[in-house]
Scaffold this active site. Structure first.
Site, PDB file in Angstrom:
ATOM      1  N   ASP A  30       0.853  -1.191   0.000  1.00 32.47           N
ATOM      2  CA  ASP A  30       0.000   0.000   0.000  1.00 32.47           C
ATOM      3  C   ASP A  30       0.894   1.249   0.000  1.00 32.47           C
ATOM      4  O   ASP A  30       1.890   1.319   0.727  1.00 32.47           O
ATOM      5  CB  ASP A  30      -0.907  -0.023   1.235  1.00 32.47           C
ATOM      6  CG  ASP A  30      -2.042   0.979   1.138  1.00 32.47           C
ATOM      7  OD1 ASP A  30      -3.210   0.549   1.041  1.00 32.47           O
ATOM      8  OD2 ASP A  30      -1.763   2.204   1.170  1.00 32.47           O
ATOM      9  N   ASN A  86     -12.866  -2.873   2.907  1.00 32.37           N
ATOM     10  CA  ASN A  86     -13.748  -1.708   2.951  1.00 32.37           C
ATOM     11  C   ASN A  86     -14.692  -1.791   1.760  1.00 32.37           C
ATOM     12  O   ASN A  86     -14.246  -1.974   0.615  1.00 32.37           O
ATOM     13  CB  ASN A  86     -12.927  -0.417   2.881  1.00 32.37           C
ATOM     14  CG  ASN A  86     -12.068  -0.224   4.120  1.00 32.37           C
ATOM     15  OD1 ASN A  86     -12.448  -0.616   5.218  1.00 32.37           O
ATOM     16  ND2 ASN A  86     -10.894   0.370   3.948  1.00 32.37           N
ATOM     17  N   GLY A  92     -15.340   3.643   3.958  1.00 36.17           N
ATOM     18  CA  GLY A  92     -14.024   4.206   3.674  1.00 36.17           C
ATOM     19  C   GLY A  92     -13.384   3.699   2.404  1.00 36.17           C
ATOM     20  O   GLY A  92     -12.193   3.951   2.169  1.00 36.17           O
ATOM     21  N   GLN A  93     -14.153   2.981   1.567  1.00 40.09           N
ATOM     22  CA  GLN A  93     -13.554   2.524   0.305  1.00 40.09           C
ATOM     23  C   GLN A  93     -13.287   3.736  -0.583  1.00 40.09           C
ATOM     24  O   GLN A  93     -14.195   4.545  -0.829  1.00 40.09           O
ATOM     25  CB  GLN A  93     -14.476   1.533  -0.418  1.00 40.09           C
ATOM     26  CG  GLN A  93     -13.821   0.958  -1.685  1.00 40.09           C
ATOM     27  CD  GLN A  93     -14.669  -0.106  -2.376  1.00 40.09           C
ATOM     28  OE1 GLN A  93     -15.815  -0.358  -2.003  1.00 40.09           O
ATOM     29  NE2 GLN A  93     -14.097  -0.719  -3.399  1.00 40.09           N
ATOM     30  N   SER A  94     -12.051   3.862  -1.038  1.00 39.60           N
ATOM     31  CA  SER A  94     -11.686   5.002  -1.882  1.00 39.60           C
ATOM     32  C   SER A  94     -11.273   4.564  -3.281  1.00 39.60           C
ATOM     33  O   SER A  94     -11.345   5.355  -4.218  1.00 39.60           O
ATOM     34  CB  SER A  94     -10.554   5.802  -1.230  1.00 39.60           C
ATOM     35  OG  SER A  94      -9.406   4.994  -1.066  1.00 39.60           O
ATOM     36  N   HIS A  99     -10.427  -5.033  -3.083  1.00 48.64           N
ATOM     37  CA  HIS A  99      -9.103  -5.310  -2.512  1.00 48.64           C
ATOM     38  C   HIS A  99      -9.241  -5.728  -1.054  1.00 48.64           C
ATOM     39  O   HIS A  99     -10.111  -5.239  -0.326  1.00 48.64           O
ATOM     40  CB  HIS A  99      -8.165  -4.112  -2.634  1.00 48.64           C
ATOM     41  CG  HIS A  99      -8.754  -2.803  -2.172  1.00 48.64           C
ATOM     42  ND1 HIS A  99      -9.625  -2.075  -2.932  1.00 48.64           N
ATOM     43  CD2 HIS A  99      -8.578  -2.097  -1.028  1.00 48.64           C
ATOM     44  CE1 HIS A  99      -9.974  -0.974  -2.281  1.00 48.64           C
ATOM     45  NE2 HIS A  99      -9.357  -0.970  -1.115  1.00 48.64           N
ATOM     46  N   HIS A 101      -7.191  -5.594   2.378  1.00 51.29           N
ATOM     47  CA  HIS A 101      -6.043  -5.028   3.082  1.00 51.29           C
ATOM     48  C   HIS A 101      -5.473  -6.113   4.001  1.00 51.29           C
ATOM     49  O   HIS A 101      -6.213  -6.719   4.785  1.00 51.29           O
ATOM     50  CB  HIS A 101      -6.457  -3.860   3.983  1.00 51.29           C
ATOM     51  CG  HIS A 101      -6.951  -2.646   3.267  1.00 51.29           C
ATOM     52  ND1 HIS A 101      -6.144  -1.559   3.012  1.00 51.29           N
ATOM     53  CD2 HIS A 101      -8.165  -2.333   2.764  1.00 51.29           C
ATOM     54  CE1 HIS A 101      -6.850  -0.619   2.390  1.00 51.29           C
ATOM     55  NE2 HIS A 101      -8.084  -1.061   2.235  1.00 51.29           N
TER      56      HIS A 101
HETATM   57  P1  DGP Z   1      -9.602   1.769   0.433  1.00 58.50           P
HETATM   58  O1  DGP Z   1      -9.617   3.074   1.141  1.00 58.50           O
HETATM   59  O2  DGP Z   1     -10.097   0.605   1.280  1.00 58.50           O
HETATM   60  O3  DGP Z   1     -10.303   1.865  -0.918  1.00 58.50           O
HETATM   61  O4  DGP Z   1      -8.070   1.451   0.170  1.00 58.50           O
HETATM   62  C1  DGP Z   1      -7.366   1.942  -0.930  1.00 58.50           C
HETATM   63  C2  DGP Z   1      -5.910   1.846  -0.599  1.00 58.50           C
HETATM   64  O5  DGP Z   1      -5.188   2.064  -1.781  1.00 58.50           O
HETATM   65  C3  DGP Z   1      -5.422   2.891   0.410  1.00 58.50           C
HETATM   66  O6  DGP Z   1      -4.968   2.224   1.590  1.00 58.50           O
HETATM   67  C4  DGP Z   1      -4.262   3.583  -0.281  1.00 58.50           C
HETATM   68  C5  DGP Z   1      -3.966   2.675  -1.449  1.00 58.50           C
HETATM   69  N1  DGP Z   1      -3.518   3.381  -2.626  1.00 58.50           N
HETATM   70  C6  DGP Z   1      -4.117   4.449  -3.226  1.00 58.50           C
HETATM   71  N2  DGP Z   1      -3.443   4.813  -4.326  1.00 58.50           N
HETATM   72  C7  DGP Z   1      -2.394   3.941  -4.445  1.00 58.50           C
HETATM   73  C8  DGP Z   1      -1.335   3.804  -5.409  1.00 58.50           C
HETATM   74  O7  DGP Z   1      -1.218   4.525  -6.394  1.00 58.50           O
HETATM   75  N3  DGP Z   1      -0.448   2.784  -5.181  1.00 58.50           N
HETATM   76  C9  DGP Z   1      -0.557   1.940  -4.106  1.00 58.50           C
HETATM   77  N4  DGP Z   1       0.374   0.987  -3.979  1.00 58.50           N
HETATM   78  N5  DGP Z   1      -1.550   2.049  -3.193  1.00 58.50           N
HETATM   79  C10 DGP Z   1      -2.447   3.036  -3.370  1.00 58.50           C
END
Ligand code: DGP
Length: 113
Positions: A30, A86, A92-94, A99, A101
């Site tokens: 991440d 999420n 909090g899913q962004s 995915h 975690h």
């Molecule tokens: P969520 O908030 O559950 O949708 O988690 C998305 C995750 O993705 C967050 O923990 C940060 C990660 N993330 C966002 N952009 C990038 C990226 O460009 N590269 C990587 N490796 N992780 C990313």
């Protein structure tokens, strides 16, 4: 899917530290770690979230959890780890590519925030 951040990581268009790769699942670190070990385990096929999963995806979901466990073992998270999915904005899913975690390397609290 064009425009999906994680699909672009799968395609190699955006760099990531990949720790596991197979035809159906990849895992990478991440970019904004919330624990000493923070890895995302994702399907290579675009599925927006757990809310979009079909009955025919059951085996793939099993693969995600199995790979998460294998990666946890490879990362030597012997003291324990947490898996989080999420789902939806309120959770909090962004990034809308399913995915899991994998978080470890520190004590976890309950209930989560
Ligand atoms: P969520 O908030 O559950 O949708 O988690 C998305 C995750 O993705 C967050 O923990 C940060 C990660 N993330 C966002 N952009 C990038 C990226 O460009 N590269 C990587 N490796 N992780 C990313």
């Amino acid at each position: 899917m064009s425009g999906c951040l994680f699909c672009r990581i799968i395609a190699g268009e955006i760099p990531a530290t990949i720790v596991y790769r197979s035809d159906d699942v990849i895992a990478f670190r991440d970019a904004h770690p919330q624990a000493p070990t923070h890895i995302l385990v994702i399907p290579t096929r675009h599925i927006a979230s757990l809310a979009d999963v079909q009955a025919s995806d059951t085996a793939l979901l099993g693969r995600l959890i199995t790979v998460a466990g294998q990666v946890a073992q490879a990362e030597k998270l012997n003291a324990g780890y947490r898996l989080v999915v999420n789902t939806g904005t309120q959770a909090g899913q962004s990034v809308f590519h399913l995915h899991v975690h994998l978080l470890g390397g520190r004590a976890m609290h309950w209930p989560p925030g």
